[in-house]
Design a protein around this motif. Structure first.
Motif, PDB file in Angstrom:
ATOM      1  N   GLN A 153       6.009  -4.275  -1.724  1.00 65.21           N
ATOM      2  CA  GLN A 153       5.670  -5.335  -2.677  1.00 65.21           C
ATOM      3  C   GLN A 153       5.774  -4.834  -4.112  1.00 65.21           C
ATOM      4  O   GLN A 153       6.294  -5.527  -4.983  1.00 65.21           O
ATOM      5  CB  GLN A 153       4.254  -5.855  -2.412  1.00 65.21           C
ATOM      6  N   PHE A 154       5.304  -3.617  -4.350  1.00 60.39           N
ATOM      7  CA  PHE A 154       5.380  -3.036  -5.692  1.00 60.39           C
ATOM      8  C   PHE A 154       6.835  -2.927  -6.145  1.00 60.39           C
ATOM      9  O   PHE A 154       7.171  -3.294  -7.272  1.00 60.39           O
ATOM     10  CB  PHE A 154       4.711  -1.657  -5.688  1.00 60.39           C
ATOM     11  N   GLU A 202      -3.568   2.130   7.907  1.00 64.13           N
ATOM     12  CA  GLU A 202      -3.395   2.637   6.547  1.00 64.13           C
ATOM     13  C   GLU A 202      -1.916   2.803   6.209  1.00 64.13           C
ATOM     14  O   GLU A 202      -1.490   2.526   5.090  1.00 64.13           O
ATOM     15  CB  GLU A 202      -4.100   3.997   6.380  1.00 64.13           C
ATOM     16  N   ILE A 245       3.630  -1.891   3.268  1.00 69.06           N
ATOM     17  CA  ILE A 245       3.728  -3.237   2.702  1.00 69.06           C
ATOM     18  C   ILE A 245       3.435  -3.211   1.202  1.00 69.06           C
ATOM     19  O   ILE A 245       4.128  -3.857   0.415  1.00 69.06           O
ATOM     20  CB  ILE A 245       2.775  -4.205   3.437  1.00 69.06           C
ATOM     21  N   SER A 246       2.419  -2.447   0.806  1.00 67.51           N
ATOM     22  CA  SER A 246       2.070  -2.373  -0.623  1.00 67.51           C
ATOM     23  C   SER A 246       3.198  -1.767  -1.454  1.00 67.51           C
ATOM     24  O   SER A 246       3.504  -2.250  -2.544  1.00 67.51           O
ATOM     25  CB  SER A 246       0.793  -1.549  -0.815  1.00 67.51           C
ATOM     26  N   SER A 247       3.801  -0.710  -0.936  1.00 69.63           N
ATOM     27  CA  SER A 247       4.886  -0.080  -1.692  1.00 69.63           C
ATOM     28  C   SER A 247       6.099  -1.006  -1.766  1.00 69.63           C
ATOM     29  O   SER A 247       6.747  -1.101  -2.808  1.00 69.63           O
ATOM     30  CB  SER A 247       5.265   1.273  -1.093  1.00 69.63           C
ATOM     31  N   LYS A 255      -0.407  -0.681   5.724  1.00 62.14           N
ATOM     32  CA  LYS A 255      -0.800  -1.211   4.417  1.00 62.14           C
ATOM     33  C   LYS A 255      -0.022  -0.523   3.299  1.00 62.14           C
ATOM     34  O   LYS A 255       0.444  -1.180   2.369  1.00 62.14           O
ATOM     35  CB  LYS A 255      -2.301  -1.018   4.215  1.00 62.14           C
ATOM     36  N   ALA A 256       0.149   0.793   3.393  1.00 64.51           N
ATOM     37  CA  ALA A 256       0.902   1.526   2.372  1.00 64.51           C
ATOM     38  C   ALA A 256       2.366   1.082   2.351  1.00 64.51           C
ATOM     39  O   ALA A 256       2.957   0.937   1.275  1.00 64.51           O
ATOM     40  CB  ALA A 256       0.806   3.026   2.624  1.00 64.51           C
ATOM     41  N   ASP A 277       1.077  -1.729 -14.568  1.00 59.09           N
ATOM     42  CA  ASP A 277       2.390  -1.865 -13.926  1.00 59.09           C
ATOM     43  C   ASP A 277       3.506  -1.955 -14.948  1.00 59.09           C
ATOM     44  O   ASP A 277       4.627  -1.545 -14.686  1.00 59.09           O
ATOM     45  CB  ASP A 277       2.418  -3.099 -13.036  1.00 59.09           C
ATOM     46  N   ALA A 300       8.235   5.202  -0.200  1.00 52.45           N
ATOM     47  CA  ALA A 300       8.348   3.995   0.624  1.00 52.45           C
ATOM     48  C   ALA A 300       9.377   4.198   1.735  1.00 52.45           C
ATOM     49  O   ALA A 300       9.164   3.768   2.879  1.00 52.45           O
ATOM     50  CB  ALA A 300       8.726   2.792  -0.236  1.00 52.45           C
ATOM     51  N   HIS A 313       9.374  -4.648  -5.041  1.00 47.19           N
ATOM     52  CA  HIS A 313       9.864  -6.018  -5.237  1.00 47.19           C
ATOM     53  C   HIS A 313       9.427  -6.555  -6.602  1.00 47.19           C
ATOM     54  O   HIS A 313      10.232  -7.142  -7.337  1.00 47.19           O
ATOM     55  CB  HIS A 313       9.351  -6.919  -4.113  1.00 47.19           C
ATOM     56  N   ASP A 314       8.159  -6.331  -6.935  1.00 47.51           N
ATOM     57  CA  ASP A 314       7.623  -6.814  -8.208  1.00 47.51           C
ATOM     58  C   ASP A 314       8.315  -6.180  -9.415  1.00 47.51           C
ATOM     59  O   ASP A 314       8.295  -6.745 -10.507  1.00 47.51           O
ATOM     60  CB  ASP A 314       6.117  -6.539  -8.295  1.00 47.51           C
TER      61      ASP A 314
END
Length: 78
Positions: A48-49, A38, A44-46, A41-42, A3, A18, A51-52
């Motif tokens: 979060q990524f 799916e 939310i994951s994107s 999940k994609a 990352d 996203a 945001h991180d």
């Protein structure tokens, strides 16, 4: 690649994807279709990524994540 190695152009592409997922999610929500796990999940994951990596969410992504949380809370119940 870790990352920490993410390049600005890669972040822009993740943001673009996203936003596309967010738009699809909101369209399916308006049509009252069931959301594919799916895709959820994609989404939310994107989010979060991004945001991180301190990437601001555009309004469409904020709205989609907010609606996703509402859906999950409705399913979970009180």
């Amino acid at each position: 690649m870790s990352d920490a190695d993410v390049q600005p152009e890669e972040l822009r592409e993740i943001l673009r994807l996203a936003m596309a997922l967010a738009e699809q999610f909101l369209q399916s929500d308006a049509a009252e279709d069931s959301t594919h796990p799916e895709r959820l999940k994609a989404l939310i994951s994107s989010a979060q990524f991004l945001h991180d990596h301190d990437v601001s969410w555009p309004p469409v992504l904020r709205e989609a994540v907010s609606k996703a949380v509402e859906r999950m809370e409705a399913i979970r119940g009180p």
